[in-house]
Design a protein around this motif. Structure first.
Motif, PDB file in Angstrom:
ATOM      1  N   VAL A   1       0.839  -1.205   0.000  1.00 30.11           N
ATOM      2  CA  VAL A   1       0.000   0.000   0.000  1.00 30.11           C
ATOM      3  C   VAL A   1       0.870   1.250   0.000  1.00 30.11           C
ATOM      4  O   VAL A   1       0.682   2.166  -0.804  1.00 30.11           O
ATOM      5  N   GLY A   2       1.856   1.290   0.891  1.00 32.41           N
ATOM      6  CA  GLY A   2       2.700   2.467   1.016  1.00 32.41           C
ATOM      7  C   GLY A   2       3.508   2.762  -0.232  1.00 32.41           C
ATOM      8  O   GLY A   2       3.548   3.903  -0.711  1.00 32.41           O
TER       9      GLY A   2
ATOM     10  N   THR B   1       1.295   3.869  -3.064  1.00 30.40           N
ATOM     11  CA  THR B   1       0.846   5.238  -2.784  1.00 30.40           C
ATOM     12  C   THR B   1       1.941   6.235  -3.156  1.00 30.40           C
ATOM     13  O   THR B   1       1.675   7.259  -3.802  1.00 30.40           O
TER      14      THR B   1
ATOM     15  N   THR C   1       0.310   3.966   6.658  1.00 34.79           N
ATOM     16  CA  THR C   1      -0.135   2.660   6.147  1.00 34.79           C
ATOM     17  C   THR C   1       0.422   1.534   7.011  1.00 34.79           C
ATOM     18  O   THR C   1       0.198   0.360   6.715  1.00 34.79           O
TER      19      THR C   1
ATOM     20  N   VAL D   1      -4.555   4.911   6.880  1.00 37.71           N
ATOM     21  CA  VAL D   1      -4.981   3.824   5.996  1.00 37.71           C
ATOM     22  C   VAL D   1      -4.979   2.480   6.747  1.00 37.71           C
ATOM     23  O   VAL D   1      -5.622   1.520   6.328  1.00 37.71           O
ATOM     24  N   SER D   2      -4.262   2.415   7.865  1.00 36.12           N
ATOM     25  CA  SER D   2      -4.122   1.163   8.615  1.00 36.12           C
ATOM     26  C   SER D   2      -5.478   0.656   9.091  1.00 36.12           C
ATOM     27  O   SER D   2      -6.367   1.436   9.430  1.00 36.12           O
TER      28      SER D   2
ATOM     29  N   PHE E   1      -4.091  -3.237  -2.597  1.00 35.33           N
ATOM     30  CA  PHE E   1      -3.208  -2.072  -2.517  1.00 35.33           C
ATOM     31  C   PHE E   1      -3.314  -1.134  -3.711  1.00 35.33           C
ATOM     32  O   PHE E   1      -3.082   0.056  -3.580  1.00 35.33           O
TER      33      PHE E   1
ATOM     34  N   SER F   1      -4.359   2.725  -2.689  1.00 31.76           N
ATOM     35  CA  SER F   1      -3.370   3.774  -2.969  1.00 31.76           C
ATOM     36  C   SER F   1      -3.950   4.849  -3.885  1.00 31.76           C
ATOM     37  O   SER F   1      -3.644   6.037  -3.738  1.00 31.76           O
TER      38      SER F   1
ATOM     39  N   VAL G   1      -5.996   7.182  -1.655  1.00 30.68           N
ATOM     40  CA  VAL G   1      -5.146   8.125  -0.914  1.00 30.68           C
ATOM     41  C   VAL G   1      -4.699   9.265  -1.822  1.00 30.68           C
ATOM     42  O   VAL G   1      -4.716  10.439  -1.437  1.00 30.68           O
TER      43      VAL G   1
END
Length: 311
Positions: free
Chosen positions: A14-15, A18, A78, A119-120, A227, A231, A234
């Protein structure tokens, strides 16, 4: 003019995705932060090396500490363990609450004026953790859920009707997960209510698939969770903030009386601009919709009560 600075905490799927999307949109310089040695640096370098092909000049760097993130305009959180098959978002509560608490304590020291996008999972409860720990004003603590849920709903409706996703405006309220409340009455295809275009039974099936959207992907992947779409959600939120676009987007925010909800982070439509949350939009709900939202808020409340014991 100095570029905006965006930190993404957690360089997992995800991170990292993003960070890639933020850089490609040229929203600012991106710092990818993770505790795993060298991993965020490697991913950041990979993203940076694709810049000449995509044509963006955003700087992308990786770090294992918070000092490099100092003065960030937006911090995207995230961090945490991902869901595994058979695992509910709520199972993640204790582990991720501790992780998010630690992240936020560091962010407060290095970027005290930042807007937080959480986002977590479990999303609503982790946004509550970030708010409690940071002591930031409520307009600067935002949970990413509704944009993702609405995107899933729109994708499924586009598949069903064979129309462009751009023609579809979806309306989603409530907690992120099984108690989410997709409002079909306010969901339109080129201005026409979806209730006029899709038979009730079929529409209910699409609503159920939207609610289970995350679990469907977890079960297919078997070793992780979604993800690409998270992303993208976000990035849309960050763009609305950094460009002061004031888009109306469904986000998890602190309700203080709106929709008869008090002291909880729940997904509602908000105006998202340069200061963060600029306004919560209240729409009239019928009895069934109001009851569904109340159930959703109760589920969030249960998690937040557990969080209060952990903090």
């Amino acid at each position: 003019m100095a570029r905006k600075k965006i930190t993404v905490v957690g360089a997992g799927n995800v991170g990292a995705t993003t960070a890639q999307r933020l850089a490609e949109k040229e929203l600012g310089d991106v710092i990818l932060m993770d505790i795993v040695q060298d991993m965020p640096q490697g991913k950041a370098l990979d993203i940076l090396e694709s810049a000449p092909i995509y044509g963006y000049d955003s700087m992308v760097s990786g770090t294992n500490g918070y000092e490099e993130t100092r003065g960030s305009d937006i911090v995207v959180i995230t961090s945490g363990v991902a869901r595994k098959p058979g695992m509910s978002r709520d199972d993640l509560l204790k582990t991720n609450a501790g992780i998010v608490k630690g992240v936020v304590e560091n962010v407060v020291k290095t970027s005290p004026d930042a807007i937080l996008i959480v986002v977590s999972n479990p999303l609503d409860a982790m946004t509550y953790v970030a708010y409690k720990v940071s002591h930031f004003p409520k307009h600067r603590v935002i949970g990413m859920a509704g944009v993702l849920d609405a995107a899933r709903f729109r994708a499924f409706l586009a598949l069903e009707l064979r129309v462009s996703v751009e023609n579809i405006h979806a309306f989603v309220l409530g907690g992120h997960g099984d108690t989410m409340v997709p409002l079909t009455r306010y969901t339109t295809i080129a201005g026409v209510s979806v209730e006029e275009l899709i038979p009730k039974g079929r529409l209910e099936a699409i609503v159920k698939r939207t609610r289970d959207g995350g679990a469907e992907i977890v079960n297919l992947l078997k070793t992780g969770s979604a993800f690409y779409a998270p992303s993208a959600a976000v990035a849309e939120m960050a763009e609305s903030i950094l460009k002061d676009k004031r888009k109306i987007l469904p986000c998890a925010v602190l309700c203080e009386g709106e929709y008869s909800i008090n002291g909880l982070f729940v997904g509602v439509p908000v105006k998202l601009g340069g200061k963060g949350i600029e306004q919560i939009f209240e729409v009239k709900l019928n009895g069934e919709e109001a009851a569904a939202l109340k159930r959703s808020a109760e589920a969030v409340k249960t998690l937040c009560e557990q969080v209060d014991k952990l903090l």
